[in-house]
Design a protein around this motif. Sequence first.
Motif, mmCIF file in Angstrom:
data_model
loop_
_atom_site.group_PDB
_atom_site.id
_atom_site.type_symbol
_atom_site.label_atom_id
_atom_site.label_comp_id
_atom_site.label_asym_id
_atom_site.label_seq_id
_atom_site.Cartn_x
_atom_site.Cartn_y
_atom_site.Cartn_z
ATOM 1 N N GLU A 141 0.802 -1.223 0.000
ATOM 2 C CA GLU A 141 0.000 0.000 0.000
ATOM 3 C C GLU A 141 0.839 1.279 0.000
ATOM 4 O OE1 GLU A 141 -2.952 -0.011 3.017
ATOM 5 O OE2 GLU A 141 -3.746 -1.980 2.476
ATOM 6 N N LEU A 142 2.153 1.150 0.151
ATOM 7 C CA LEU A 142 3.016 2.328 0.125
ATOM 8 C C LEU A 142 3.001 2.930 -1.270
ATOM 9 C CD1 LEU A 142 5.036 4.055 1.773
ATOM 10 C CD2 LEU A 142 6.846 2.539 0.948
ATOM 11 N N ARG A 143 2.780 4.241 -1.341
ATOM 12 C CA ARG A 143 2.536 4.875 -2.627
ATOM 13 C C ARG A 143 3.746 5.602 -3.211
ATOM 14 N NH1 ARG A 143 -2.937 6.114 -3.382
ATOM 15 N NH2 ARG A 143 -2.244 7.108 -5.322
ATOM 16 N N PHE A 144 4.810 5.739 -2.449
ATOM 17 C CA PHE A 144 5.991 6.447 -2.939
ATOM 18 C C PHE A 144 7.219 5.968 -2.185
ATOM 19 C CE2 PHE A 144 3.479 9.177 -0.060
ATOM 20 C CZ PHE A 144 4.319 9.205 1.041
ATOM 21 N N PRO A 145 8.415 6.205 -2.712
ATOM 22 C CA PRO A 145 9.635 5.739 -2.043
ATOM 23 C C PRO A 145 9.959 6.544 -0.787
ATOM 24 C CG PRO A 145 10.198 7.000 -4.008
ATOM 25 C CD PRO A 145 8.718 6.841 -4.025
ATOM 26 N N MET A 146 10.433 5.828 0.241
ATOM 27 C CA MET A 146 10.875 6.464 1.478
ATOM 28 C C MET A 146 12.230 5.884 1.865
ATOM 29 S SD MET A 146 8.732 8.767 2.704
ATOM 30 C CE MET A 146 9.066 8.863 4.474
ATOM 31 N N ILE A 147 13.165 6.753 2.203
ATOM 32 C CA ILE A 147 14.486 6.310 2.645
ATOM 33 C C ILE A 147 14.504 6.182 4.160
ATOM 34 C CG2 ILE A 147 16.921 6.920 2.801
ATOM 35 C CD1 ILE A 147 16.899 7.936 0.069
ATOM 36 N N ALA A 148 14.984 5.033 4.645
ATOM 37 C CA ALA A 148 15.034 4.743 6.074
ATOM 38 C C ALA A 148 16.302 5.344 6.672
ATOM 39 C CB ALA A 148 14.984 3.234 6.300
ATOM 40 N N VAL A 149 16.257 6.631 6.956
ATOM 41 C CA VAL A 149 17.450 7.324 7.457
ATOM 42 C C VAL A 149 17.910 6.735 8.786
ATOM 43 C CG1 VAL A 149 18.289 9.545 8.350
ATOM 44 C CG2 VAL A 149 17.011 9.458 6.192
ATOM 45 N N ASN A 150 16.962 6.310 9.623
ATOM 46 C CA ASN A 150 17.324 5.761 10.928
ATOM 47 C C ASN A 150 18.269 4.568 10.817
ATOM 48 O OD1 ASN A 150 16.673 5.536 13.989
ATOM 49 N ND2 ASN A 150 16.375 3.475 13.208
ATOM 50 N N ASP A 151 18.180 3.824 9.707
ATOM 51 C CA ASP A 151 18.962 2.599 9.583
ATOM 52 C C ASP A 151 20.372 2.828 9.036
ATOM 53 O OD1 ASP A 151 16.732 1.415 10.533
ATOM 54 O OD2 ASP A 151 16.170 0.392 8.674
ATOM 55 N N ALA A 152 20.723 4.070 8.741
ATOM 56 C CA ALA A 152 22.081 4.363 8.288
ATOM 57 C C ALA A 152 23.059 4.229 9.455
ATOM 58 C CB ALA A 152 22.155 5.774 7.707
ATOM 59 N N CYS A 153 24.248 3.728 9.164
ATOM 60 C CA CYS A 153 25.259 3.573 10.225
ATOM 61 C C CYS A 153 25.557 4.915 10.899
ATOM 62 C CB CYS A 153 26.543 2.980 9.649
ATOM 63 S SG CYS A 153 26.397 1.261 9.130
ATOM 64 N N SER A 154 25.645 5.974 10.122
ATOM 65 C CA SER A 154 25.961 7.292 10.688
ATOM 66 C C SER A 154 24.816 7.858 11.500
ATOM 67 C CB SER A 154 26.342 8.274 9.573
ATOM 68 O OG SER A 154 27.553 7.882 8.952
ATOM 69 N N LYS A 155 23.655 7.186 11.487
ATOM 70 C CA LYS A 155 22.526 7.561 12.340
ATOM 71 C C LYS A 155 22.493 6.715 13.597
ATOM 72 C CE LYS A 155 18.235 8.940 13.515
ATOM 73 N NZ LYS A 155 17.782 8.107 14.634
ATOM 74 N N PHE A 156 22.271 5.392 13.444
ATOM 75 C CA PHE A 156 22.008 4.603 14.649
ATOM 76 C C PHE A 156 23.239 4.416 15.515
ATOM 77 C CE2 PHE A 156 22.654 1.088 11.512
ATOM 78 C CZ PHE A 156 23.661 0.371 12.155
ATOM 79 N N LEU A 157 24.432 4.385 14.915
ATOM 80 C CA LEU A 157 25.623 4.189 15.727
ATOM 81 C C LEU A 157 25.922 5.399 16.613
ATOM 82 C CD1 LEU A 157 28.084 2.454 13.238
ATOM 83 C CD2 LEU A 157 27.011 1.435 15.247
ATOM 84 N N PHE A 158 25.541 6.575 16.165
ATOM 85 C CA PHE A 158 25.910 7.801 16.874
ATOM 86 C C PHE A 158 24.701 8.509 17.470
ATOM 87 C CE2 PHE A 158 28.849 7.218 13.220
ATOM 88 C CZ PHE A 158 29.868 6.642 13.961
ATOM 89 N N ASP A 159 23.708 8.814 16.643
ATOM 90 C CA ASP A 159 22.500 9.488 17.115
ATOM 91 C C ASP A 159 21.786 8.639 18.164
ATOM 92 O OD1 ASP A 159 19.605 10.013 17.160
ATOM 93 O OD2 ASP A 159 19.952 11.424 15.531
ATOM 94 N N ASN A 160 21.448 7.398 17.822
ATOM 95 C CA ASN A 160 20.674 6.558 18.733
ATOM 96 C C ASN A 160 21.455 6.197 19.992
ATOM 97 O OD1 ASN A 160 18.966 6.675 16.564
ATOM 98 N ND2 ASN A 160 18.628 4.489 16.408
#
Length: 420
Positions: A169-188
């Motif tokens: 049902e997803l109608r357009f592309p979405m990038i999962a920014v949370n799953d980037a190494c530079s996100k979860f390793l540092f931000d999270n």
Amino acid sequence: MNSLDKSTIRDVNLAPAGRLKMDWAKEHMPVLNRLRERLSVEKPLAGKKVAISLHLEAKTACLAELIRDAGAEVTITGSNPLSTQDDIAAALAVAGITVHAKYDPTPEEYKEHLIKTLEEKPDYIIDDGGDLVGILHSERPDLLENVKGGCEETTTGILRLRALEKAKELRFPMIAVNDACSKFLFDNRYGTGQSVWDGINRTTNLVVAGKTVVVVGYGWCGRGVAMRAKGLGARVIVTEVDPIKATEAYMDGYLVMPMSEAAKQGDYFVTTTGNKNVVNADHLREMKHGAILANAGHFNVEIDVEALEQMSVSKQTVRKDIEEYTLEDGRKLYLLAEGRLVNLAAGDGHPAEIMDMTFALQALSLLYVAENHEQIGPRVLDVPYQIDEQVSRYFLEANGIQIDSLTPAQEKYLASWELE
């Protein structure tokens, strides 16, 4: 109509105070500043509209202004009722960005702000928790026509996106920014770890050393919260449902046990799961007098606040962002920030240097979607590795750090299956 006239904010006179906060954050966000130098000249988003739903505070404002400087017409709203800062909202509205956000709106106002943001008919969205995507797909499909794609900030939103994708049902592309190494390793890990305790400590004004902290969930956010609790001198207990993460917590030196046992021992409880009722009525009945409850997950569903209300004979606000619940047996439990994100509802969120990396990922991922949305199609996409790597390289350069590079011979060796 200009952005200020279109905006829904509390008080435009707060703008100068908001601008001071934004300038301080900007001074400590060198990666975004480097991107701004390029994007403000190239204007890759000229003629496009971007809708943003994020925690509306100073670092987010720096991202919004970067997207504006890249040529886009930007509309922004909050992603949590208690994380919007009214002075930041005012400063952005004065700066040419349409804002629909106030601190502590009613549930109806909060929903209205999200819908008004979407009614600007954006080409691209930046979401946090999936509220914009959810409204577009369930309540306002009439606003889907212009949306070509976007980015999602957090684990909770990505779970909702993947459910939409699985249901086709997803109608357009979405990038999962949370799953980037530079996100979860540092931000999270480092961002959540520090900011959660910033929020708890400034709100309670109590010592952590010598206390028992129960961290519910040992994902990257839980790792960070546990690490900082240990650094503050606490005895740390971790509860988990995943045996691999539980093993990791044990090997990291923490006590691991079921929540039914941890509930009896904790002085502080911090939830970091993204799931509902991980602290439930049975757990609340076992907690000792004076236990403090805080949530570090996106939505205020991790602690069963409704059960706490029903179990209590009285309730009062004892300090800003602290509700005291008195139970029938006289025990008192303390809930911080209504069970909402404690680091943002009762603090200023992640440090600027951390959000610098995360928001650089958002900006570069948005540009990637803008350039490639037709080829990507309606699916959830990981952040391309070259973007992930580029952000960390910019961060290292900004801090004067150099690293080695592979020689051609080393690259050839790694790429070959033959033994030399």
